[in-house]
Design a protein around this motif. Structure first.
Motif, PDB file in Angstrom:
ATOM      1  N   TYR A 240     -80.692 -78.887   8.620  1.00  0.00           N
ATOM      2  CA  TYR A 240     -79.243 -78.595   8.811  1.00  0.00           C
ATOM      3  C   TYR A 240     -78.653 -77.289   8.926  1.00  0.00           C
ATOM      4  CZ  TYR A 240     -74.470 -80.013   7.990  1.00  0.00           C
ATOM      5  OH  TYR A 240     -72.937 -80.084   8.035  1.00  0.00           O
ATOM      6  N   ASN A 241     -78.963 -76.706   7.626  1.00  0.00           N
ATOM      7  CA  ASN A 241     -78.529 -75.129   7.441  1.00  0.00           C
ATOM      8  C   ASN A 241     -78.831 -74.092   8.277  1.00  0.00           C
ATOM      9  OD1 ASN A 241     -76.816 -75.882   5.186  1.00  0.00           O
ATOM     10  ND2 ASN A 241     -78.686 -76.187   3.862  1.00  0.00           N
ATOM     11  N   TYR A 242     -80.320 -74.582   9.011  1.00  0.00           N
ATOM     12  CA  TYR A 242     -80.898 -73.493   9.844  1.00  0.00           C
ATOM     13  C   TYR A 242     -80.097 -73.724  11.112  1.00  0.00           C
ATOM     14  CZ  TYR A 242     -84.646 -72.430  12.910  1.00  0.00           C
ATOM     15  OH  TYR A 242     -85.706 -71.792  14.288  1.00  0.00           O
ATOM     16  N   ALA A 243     -79.834 -75.040  11.473  1.00  0.00           N
ATOM     17  CA  ALA A 243     -78.913 -75.266  12.706  1.00  0.00           C
ATOM     18  C   ALA A 243     -77.637 -74.612  12.606  1.00  0.00           C
ATOM     19  CB  ALA A 243     -78.618 -76.856  13.043  1.00  0.00           C
ATOM     20  N   TYR A 244     -76.879 -74.201  11.520  1.00  0.00           N
ATOM     21  CA  TYR A 244     -75.487 -73.671  11.459  1.00  0.00           C
ATOM     22  C   TYR A 244     -75.747 -72.087  11.723  1.00  0.00           C
ATOM     23  CZ  TYR A 244     -71.409 -71.476   9.038  1.00  0.00           C
ATOM     24  OH  TYR A 244     -70.373 -70.899   8.606  1.00  0.00           O
ATOM     25  N   ALA A 245     -76.775 -71.429  11.206  1.00  0.00           N
ATOM     26  CA  ALA A 245     -77.063 -70.283  11.552  1.00  0.00           C
ATOM     27  C   ALA A 245     -77.394 -69.815  12.948  1.00  0.00           C
ATOM     28  CB  ALA A 245     -78.241 -69.580  10.734  1.00  0.00           C
ATOM     29  N   LEU A 246     -78.230 -70.841  13.570  1.00  0.00           N
ATOM     30  CA  LEU A 246     -78.349 -70.602  14.949  1.00  0.00           C
ATOM     31  C   LEU A 246     -77.330 -70.971  15.720  1.00  0.00           C
ATOM     32  CD1 LEU A 246     -81.513 -73.101  15.080  1.00  0.00           C
ATOM     33  CD2 LEU A 246     -81.572 -70.401  15.489  1.00  0.00           C
ATOM     34  N   SER A 247     -76.225 -71.590  15.372  1.00  0.00           N
ATOM     35  CA  SER A 247     -75.262 -71.849  16.206  1.00  0.00           C
ATOM     36  C   SER A 247     -74.142 -70.487  16.110  1.00  0.00           C
ATOM     37  CB  SER A 247     -74.353 -73.143  15.791  1.00  0.00           C
ATOM     38  OG  SER A 247     -72.888 -73.244  16.304  1.00  0.00           O
ATOM     39  N   LYS A 248     -74.076 -69.989  14.808  1.00  0.00           N
ATOM     40  CA  LYS A 248     -73.446 -68.692  14.808  1.00  0.00           C
ATOM     41  C   LYS A 248     -74.037 -67.699  15.725  1.00  0.00           C
ATOM     42  CE  LYS A 248     -70.302 -70.141  11.582  1.00  0.00           C
ATOM     43  NZ  LYS A 248     -68.830 -70.269  12.137  1.00  0.00           N
ATOM     44  N   LEU A 249     -75.095 -67.819  15.958  1.00  0.00           N
ATOM     45  CA  LEU A 249     -76.026 -66.657  16.790  1.00  0.00           C
ATOM     46  C   LEU A 249     -75.820 -67.161  18.294  1.00  0.00           C
ATOM     47  CD1 LEU A 249     -78.919 -65.960  14.650  1.00  0.00           C
ATOM     48  CD2 LEU A 249     -77.107 -64.547  14.915  1.00  0.00           C
ATOM     49  N   GLY A 250     -75.361 -67.970  18.557  1.00  0.00           N
ATOM     50  CA  GLY A 250     -75.022 -68.575  19.961  1.00  0.00           C
ATOM     51  C   GLY A 250     -76.215 -69.487  20.610  1.00  0.00           C
ATOM     52  N   ARG A 251     -77.174 -69.566  19.442  1.00  0.00           N
ATOM     53  CA  ARG A 251     -78.229 -70.341  19.990  1.00  0.00           C
ATOM     54  C   ARG A 251     -78.195 -71.788  19.910  1.00  0.00           C
ATOM     55  NH1 ARG A 251     -83.159 -67.495  16.669  1.00  0.00           N
ATOM     56  NH2 ARG A 251     -84.303 -69.269  17.774  1.00  0.00           N
ATOM     57  N   HIS A 252     -77.358 -72.518  20.824  1.00  0.00           N
ATOM     58  CA  HIS A 252     -76.751 -73.632  20.679  1.00  0.00           C
ATOM     59  C   HIS A 252     -77.864 -74.797  20.984  1.00  0.00           C
ATOM     60  CE1 HIS A 252     -72.678 -72.494  19.683  1.00  0.00           C
ATOM     61  NE2 HIS A 252     -72.850 -71.551  20.958  1.00  0.00           N
ATOM     62  N   ARG A 253     -78.648 -74.380  22.051  1.00  0.00           N
ATOM     63  CA  ARG A 253     -79.731 -75.399  22.170  1.00  0.00           C
ATOM     64  C   ARG A 253     -80.758 -75.707  21.262  1.00  0.00           C
ATOM     65  NH1 ARG A 253     -79.509 -76.789  27.731  1.00  0.00           N
ATOM     66  NH2 ARG A 253     -77.766 -75.559  28.891  1.00  0.00           N
ATOM     67  N   ASP A 254     -81.206 -74.459  20.540  1.00  0.00           N
ATOM     68  CA  ASP A 254     -82.095 -74.430  19.471  1.00  0.00           C
ATOM     69  C   ASP A 254     -81.183 -75.014  18.338  1.00  0.00           C
ATOM     70  OD1 ASP A 254     -84.185 -73.009  20.535  1.00  0.00           O
ATOM     71  OD2 ASP A 254     -83.303 -71.101  20.027  1.00  0.00           O
ATOM     72  N   ALA A 255     -80.100 -74.994  17.857  1.00  0.00           N
ATOM     73  CA  ALA A 255     -79.325 -75.656  16.866  1.00  0.00           C
ATOM     74  C   ALA A 255     -79.426 -76.948  17.101  1.00  0.00           C
ATOM     75  CB  ALA A 255     -77.874 -75.000  16.832  1.00  0.00           C
ATOM     76  N   ILE A 256     -79.309 -77.476  18.320  1.00  0.00           N
ATOM     77  CA  ILE A 256     -79.171 -78.938  18.759  1.00  0.00           C
ATOM     78  C   ILE A 256     -80.578 -79.533  18.254  1.00  0.00           C
ATOM     79  CG2 ILE A 256     -79.509 -80.492  20.819  1.00  0.00           C
ATOM     80  CD1 ILE A 256     -77.272 -79.107  22.083  1.00  0.00           C
ATOM     81  N   LYS A 257     -81.810 -78.704  18.560  1.00  0.00           N
ATOM     82  CA  LYS A 257     -83.340 -79.462  18.125  1.00  0.00           C
ATOM     83  C   LYS A 257     -83.101 -79.421  16.630  1.00  0.00           C
ATOM     84  CE  LYS A 257     -85.282 -77.168  22.298  1.00  0.00           C
ATOM     85  NZ  LYS A 257     -86.227 -76.019  22.598  1.00  0.00           N
ATOM     86  N   ALA A 258     -82.538 -78.378  16.000  1.00  0.00           N
ATOM     87  CA  ALA A 258     -82.888 -78.586  14.401  1.00  0.00           C
ATOM     88  C   ALA A 258     -81.824 -79.597  14.001  1.00  0.00           C
ATOM     89  CB  ALA A 258     -82.211 -77.174  14.117  1.00  0.00           C
ATOM     90  N   LEU A 259     -80.669 -79.931  14.295  1.00  0.00           N
ATOM     91  CA  LEU A 259     -79.981 -81.169  14.046  1.00  0.00           C
ATOM     92  C   LEU A 259     -80.497 -82.593  14.497  1.00  0.00           C
ATOM     93  CD1 LEU A 259     -76.415 -79.507  14.865  1.00  0.00           C
ATOM     94  CD2 LEU A 259     -77.218 -80.213  12.517  1.00  0.00           C
TER      95      LEU A 259
END
Length: 584
Positions: A240-259
């Motif tokens: 969950y917290n990993y996804a937050y950082a990925l999202s802030k970096l604009g890595r939304h597809r990776d954030a989705i995988k983490a979530l």
């Protein structure tokens, strides 16, 4: 005379006995032994009955220490599920052998039933009887931390460390004290101490990642979360917290995988909510809609209203009339809070008269003051938008939907080619990879699609986000597409905001999409350009395109002036044309 107990003594392996704090010859009642033989297990109640019997019949105190230990184990096991039973075992331990441990565990019991002053007294009583028991200091520190008495919490954690230098947890909690008070540098120092003591200590990795998120060191946060996930791939909070950082970096597809992984591990309402928002960010509106429904089904009282509002907005965007009005009508007391969504829903559905009725209430609240005039003259405004749409792009877009109303990017690429469009972005529409693009090539497809959406709020959201995803895939392109959308909506539905007001209203949303892009947006005053400069420069990145947009919002240009001028970059011409056309 029949004996009171029939006890069998089971021989245990020394290592096993030492690990579980059991005697090498474990006493078990005969009837319990017969039960245990069938399951090959020795549950706590069987161990306790055997130890109780052996302690009663034994001529020495050999079994007493083991019995007291397992009374405390039974206390701890029941502290979360049966307080009455927990207290019973605690008192049995006291009757069997009274020492500092009784006061320690009684303090935990009192804390559980919210008797915090008595709990504090009991911890201190435990310490007075044994000043070398680090856990008493540690738990007393926890009690103070929960009461927000941070200086005393720090003091007791430090005493726990002084008593036992190998005790990791007090270092972790001192880090929490510092973090709670915004002293992140000191918090990180103690967390690194934890990792020096135990390189696999997951809670330290977790907290370091969260602190890096708080201080906006998102790359470092990603790195630490990735290290932690290699050690513990089943920790939903890490994902969950990993996804937050990925999202802030604009890595939304990776954030989705983490979530998605976090939701798989733990079906929490807030995880599904964040996953829904990420699906929305990349234009996966059907997934976003269905996921937010799951979040609403699971919603706790704490999160229910936030999730309801998000689901209302998604119902508006998806034009789901049944669900929208179900949510809207569920709470009469909150209907006025949702009036904006109701007005937008009616407007998107073409119910202009109903939208105007809702506006009359919103206007009294000081909202949408310019919109009534536009709606009363809506045909004139829609005609202006349609007149300035590139007809070949319009035709290409309309011919690219399948029978289910889903836009097919490969088909759009073919239709654009047929209509004499070319450029690298045509190939991007066909690409299956999700690598972020670094240039806003093809932005005219999105600007024209927005003009085509007219006063349909939901359509403007869907079409611009979907096209941003197909063209620019991820990263800065998603954020830039969102800014185009918000400028359009501000001009069509809002008050034609100044740059300053627009930035204030938009920057938090853009931070969630790309912290880097939000930083550029926040510095808008430093890169205003005049018209002559805009004629000469070229756009080399999304950041450049943003600077052109913001500059264009400050200029008072006519459409004819833009059309008649020679630009070194057609992308700049298109952005300025777009701004002028939607300037109502």
């Amino acid at each position: 005379m029949k004996p009171k107990y029939s006890i069998i003594y089971i021989d245990l392996k020394p290592d096993y006995a030492k690990l579980h704090n059991l005697p090498i010859k474990l006493p078990v009642l005969l009837e319990d032994f017969q039960k245990a033989s069938k399951t090959n297990k020795l549950p706590l109640d069987i161990i306790l009955r055997g130890l109780e019997a052996a302690n009663e019949v034994s001529k020495d105190d050999y079994y007493r220490s083991y019995l007291v230990f397992y009374y405390f184990e039974a206390f701890k096991m029941n502290l979360e599920k049966d307080l009455t039973l927990a207290k019973k075992y605690l008192e049995k331990a006291k009757e069997t052998s009274y020492d500092y441990r009784y006061h320690f565990y009684n303090a935990l019991y009192l804390k559980k039933i919210k008797e915090v002053e008595l709990s504090e007294f009991e911890f201190k009583q435990s310490i007075s009887m044994n000043g070398n028991f680090a856990y008493s200091y540690y738990e007393l520190g926890n009690l103070m931390f929960e009461r927000k008495i941070y200086d005393e919490a720090f003091e007791y954690y430090q005493k726990a460390i002084d008593v036992n230098r190998e005790f990791v947890l007090p270092n972790l909690k001192i880090a929490d004290v510092y973090a709670e008070n915004g002293r992140f540098t000191e918090a990180l120092e103690y967390l690194k101490k934890c990792l020096d003591m135990d390189k696999n200590f997951i809670p330290a990795y977790q907290r370091i990642g969260v602190i890096f998120n708080q201080i906006q060191r998102f790359i470092d946060s990603v790195n630490f979360h990735e290290k932690a996930l290699k050690l513990d791939s089943k920790n939903f909070e890490l994902y969950y917290n990993y996804a937050y950082a990925l999202s802030k970096l604009g890595r939304h597809r990776d954030a989705i995988k983490a979530l998605e992984k976090a939701a798989e591990l733990n079906k929490k309402d807030y995880i599904f909510h964040e996953l829904s928002l990420e699906y929305k960010n990349i234009g996966e509106y059907i997934l976003a809609f269905e996921t937010e429904k799951k979040a609403f089904e699971l919603a706790t009282d704490k999160n229910k209203e936030l999730i309801r509002i998000t689901l209302l907005k998604l119902s508006t965007i998806m034009e789901d009339e049944e669900l929208f009005f179900k949510l809207y009508n569920e709470n009469e007391d909150l209907k006025n809070n949702y009036k904006t969504f109701k007005m937008i829903f009616e407007l998107s559905s073409g119910n202009i008269e109903e939208a105007i009725k809702d506006l009359s209430f919103l206007n009294t609240e000081g909202l949408f003051l310019s919109l009534p005039y536009r709606l009363q003259n809506i045909e004139q405004f829609v005609e202006k938008l349609e007149k300035n749409v590139n007809k070949d792009i319009e035709k290409s877009i309309f011919e690219s939907f399948n029978e289910e109303g889903i836009l097919i990017p490969e088909l759009l690429a073919e239709k654009l080619k047929e209509n004499k469009f070319n450029g690298t972005h045509i190939g991007w529409l066909k690409e299956k990879n999700t690598d972020s693009k670094m240039m806003p090539n093809g932005l005219e497809i999105i600007t024209n699609s927005l003009l085509l959406s007219g006063f349909n709020y939901g359509l403007s959201e869907r079409i611009s986000t979907v096209l941003s995803k197909y063209l620019w895939k991820d990263g800065l392109g998603i954020a830039f597409g969102r800014i185009l959308l918000r400028i359009y909506q501000d001009r069509i539905f809002g008050e034609n905001s100044t740059v300053e007001v627009f930035v204030q209203n938009t920057i938090e949303e853009i931070k969630d999409l790309s912290f880097k892009f939000a930083k550029v947006l926040s510095e808008y005053e430093s890169y205003f350009m005049d018209f002559d400069t805009l004629l000469e420069i070229k756009i080399k990145s999304f950041e450049d395109a943003l600077k052109v947009l913001i500059s264009g919002m400050t200029l008072n240009l006519s459409l004819q002036e833009i059309l008649d001028s020679e630009f070194n970059d057609d992308k700049i011409k298109e952005l300025l044309r777009f701004l002028v056309v939607i300037d109502f």
